[in-house]
Design an enzyme around this catalytic site. Structure first.
Site, PDB file in Angstrom:
ATOM      1  N   HIS A 125       0.973  -1.303   0.019  1.00 44.68           N
ATOM      2  CA  HIS A 125       0.118   0.073   0.130  1.00 44.68           C
ATOM      3  C   HIS A 125       0.828   1.152  -0.159  1.00 44.68           C
ATOM      4  O   HIS A 125       0.727   2.203  -0.953  1.00 44.68           O
ATOM      5  CB  HIS A 125      -1.012   0.090   1.274  1.00 44.68           C
ATOM      6  CG  HIS A 125      -1.625   1.174   1.454  1.00 44.68           C
ATOM      7  ND1 HIS A 125      -2.995   1.498   1.266  1.00 44.68           N
ATOM      8  CD2 HIS A 125      -0.981   2.269   2.028  1.00 44.68           C
ATOM      9  CE1 HIS A 125      -3.298   2.618   1.759  1.00 44.68           C
ATOM     10  NE2 HIS A 125      -2.178   3.234   2.095  1.00 44.68           N
ATOM     11  N   GLU A 126       2.029   1.210   0.721  1.00 46.11           N
ATOM     12  CA  GLU A 126       2.727   2.517   1.008  1.00 46.11           C
ATOM     13  C   GLU A 126       3.362   2.716  -0.136  1.00 46.11           C
ATOM     14  O   GLU A 126       3.663   3.820  -0.609  1.00 46.11           O
ATOM     15  CB  GLU A 126       3.745   2.470   2.190  1.00 46.11           C
ATOM     16  CG  GLU A 126       2.877   2.425   3.770  1.00 46.11           C
ATOM     17  CD  GLU A 126       1.933   3.835   3.736  1.00 46.11           C
ATOM     18  OE1 GLU A 126       2.601   4.726   3.176  1.00 46.11           O
ATOM     19  OE2 GLU A 126       0.925   3.660   4.227  1.00 46.11           O
TER      20      GLU A 126
ATOM     21  N   HIS B 122       1.975   4.433  -3.052  1.00 47.50           N
ATOM     22  CA  HIS B 122       1.849   5.966  -2.913  1.00 47.50           C
ATOM     23  C   HIS B 122       2.850   6.573  -3.819  1.00 47.50           C
ATOM     24  O   HIS B 122       2.718   7.800  -4.512  1.00 47.50           O
ATOM     25  CB  HIS B 122       1.960   6.487  -1.622  1.00 47.50           C
ATOM     26  CG  HIS B 122       0.527   6.295  -0.858  1.00 47.50           C
ATOM     27  ND1 HIS B 122      -0.484   6.785  -1.313  1.00 47.50           N
ATOM     28  CD2 HIS B 122       0.355   5.792   0.537  1.00 47.50           C
ATOM     29  CE1 HIS B 122      -1.586   6.538  -0.490  1.00 47.50           C
ATOM     30  NE2 HIS B 122      -0.912   5.928   0.671  1.00 47.50           N
TER      31      HIS B 122
ATOM     32  N   GLU C 152      -5.958   7.126  -0.703  1.00 47.36           N
ATOM     33  CA  GLU C 152      -5.752   6.118   0.196  1.00 47.36           C
ATOM     34  C   GLU C 152      -6.640   4.889  -0.172  1.00 47.36           C
ATOM     35  O   GLU C 152      -5.980   3.576  -0.166  1.00 47.36           O
ATOM     36  CB  GLU C 152      -6.228   6.311   1.703  1.00 47.36           C
ATOM     37  CG  GLU C 152      -5.319   7.341   2.352  1.00 47.36           C
ATOM     38  CD  GLU C 152      -3.957   6.932   2.599  1.00 47.36           C
ATOM     39  OE1 GLU C 152      -3.809   5.834   2.574  1.00 47.36           O
ATOM     40  OE2 GLU C 152      -3.097   7.844   2.667  1.00 47.36           O
TER      41      GLU C 152
END
Length: 302
Positions: free
Chosen positions: A141-142, A145, A215
């Site tokens: 997930h990070e 970004h 997000e």
């Protein structure tokens, strides 16, 4: 920029472009109003521009310093490095720098203006609480970004709010709001203050809406990359639940960095009422519902 295997998100791209266009339009109107009112806003603009450049080029160092994070070598954290190495190979992305923050607040963040200057930081509290598959989902997930250039876009998007905030303080601290020597004319200071507040509020809401969507986009990209949406959902539930056990003082110290975090550092029930409008992250249930839908699409259990 390296072509990654993270799932493209046209919705995110459209929202980024739309938000930047609206903020740019708002910026032009705001500056036009200031000029029409005869305000010399050069100092404010230069100061805001300088702060923007510092944040843009040094966001990784600032975030690590603020969160007391430190870069760790392969020898210091072999399992964490190994996990990130696998995700880099899977996503075809350059390896970011790896850092650990010594805090019990279970969280993670990625920052850096591009893939070559990125850093992924996890807290010791997160490492203690998640199993390897859950941790993999969080880091995927990070890293998404960074792949989607979220940090650079959000930094630029925050510029107008910064200018409006500085103008508001400028009007208050210099006494413009009292309109000295302007008894017979329009209340210039009051107008500047009002316009600055309105511009700040609009830019704040636009950037928060973009933050919440990014997000959701990162959840989607991470789940599709790892093919394990259930692991990411489990990490979300576990981390959100553990937040309630963290001392309030620690949460308050971490809250200024909510926009960077995997989940916001808040206690109690988040996402209710106006919190859903002002929050940097979507409500937990919204994220879980999306992951459940992805799991169904992949033919896996939620």
């Amino acid at each position: 920029m390296t072509q990654t295997r993270y799932a493209p998100d046209r919705g995110l791209t459209v929202r980024m472009v739309t938000t930047m266009f609206l903020l740019g339009l708002l910026y032009v109107v705001f500056v036009g109003v200031l000029i029409a009112l005869g305000v010399q806003a050069v100092v404010v603009l230069v100061l805001a521009g300088g702060l923007l450049l510092v944040q843009y080029f040094f966001s990784d160092k600032i975030a690590l310093f603020a969160m007391h994070g430190r870069e760790v070598s392969q020898q210091e954290a072999p399992e964490l490095h190994g996990l990130i190495d696998r995700l880099c190979a899977l996503s075809n992305t350059p390896k970011p720098r790896v850092a650990i923050a010594d805090t019990d607040v279970p969280n993670a963040f990625a920052t850096g203006r591009n893939q070559k200057n990125a850093v992924v930081c996890v807290t010791t509290g997160l490492l203690r609480r998640l199993d390897p598959l859950e941790l993999e989902g969080v880091i995927a997930h990070e890293m998404s970004h960074v792949a989607h250039r979220d940090v650079a876009v959000m930094t630029i998007a925050s510029f107008l709010g910064l200018v409006a905030g500085l103008m508001t303080r400028f009007a208050l601290y210099t006494g413009l709001g009292r309109d000295r020597g302007n008894n017979n004319g329009p209340p210039i200071g009051a107008i500047i203050l009002l316009v600055s507040l309105v511009v700040y509020a609009v830019s704040f809401l636009l950037t928060r809406a973009l933050s919440r969507y990014r997000e959701l986009s990162a959840d989607r990209a991470g789940a599709l990359l790892t093919q394990r949406p259930s692991a990411l959902a489990s990490a979300l539930v576990k981390v959100s639940g553990e937040m309630a056990r963290i001392p309030t003082r620690d949460l308050r110290e971490a809250q200024p960095f909510n926009a960077f975090f995997f989940t916001p550092a808040v206690s109690g029930r988040a996402g209710a009422g106006l919190a859903a409008l002002f929050g940097t992250h979507p409500p937990l249930q919204r994220r879980l519902d999306q992951l459940s839908q992805i799991a169904a699409q992949l033919g896996r259990g939620a």
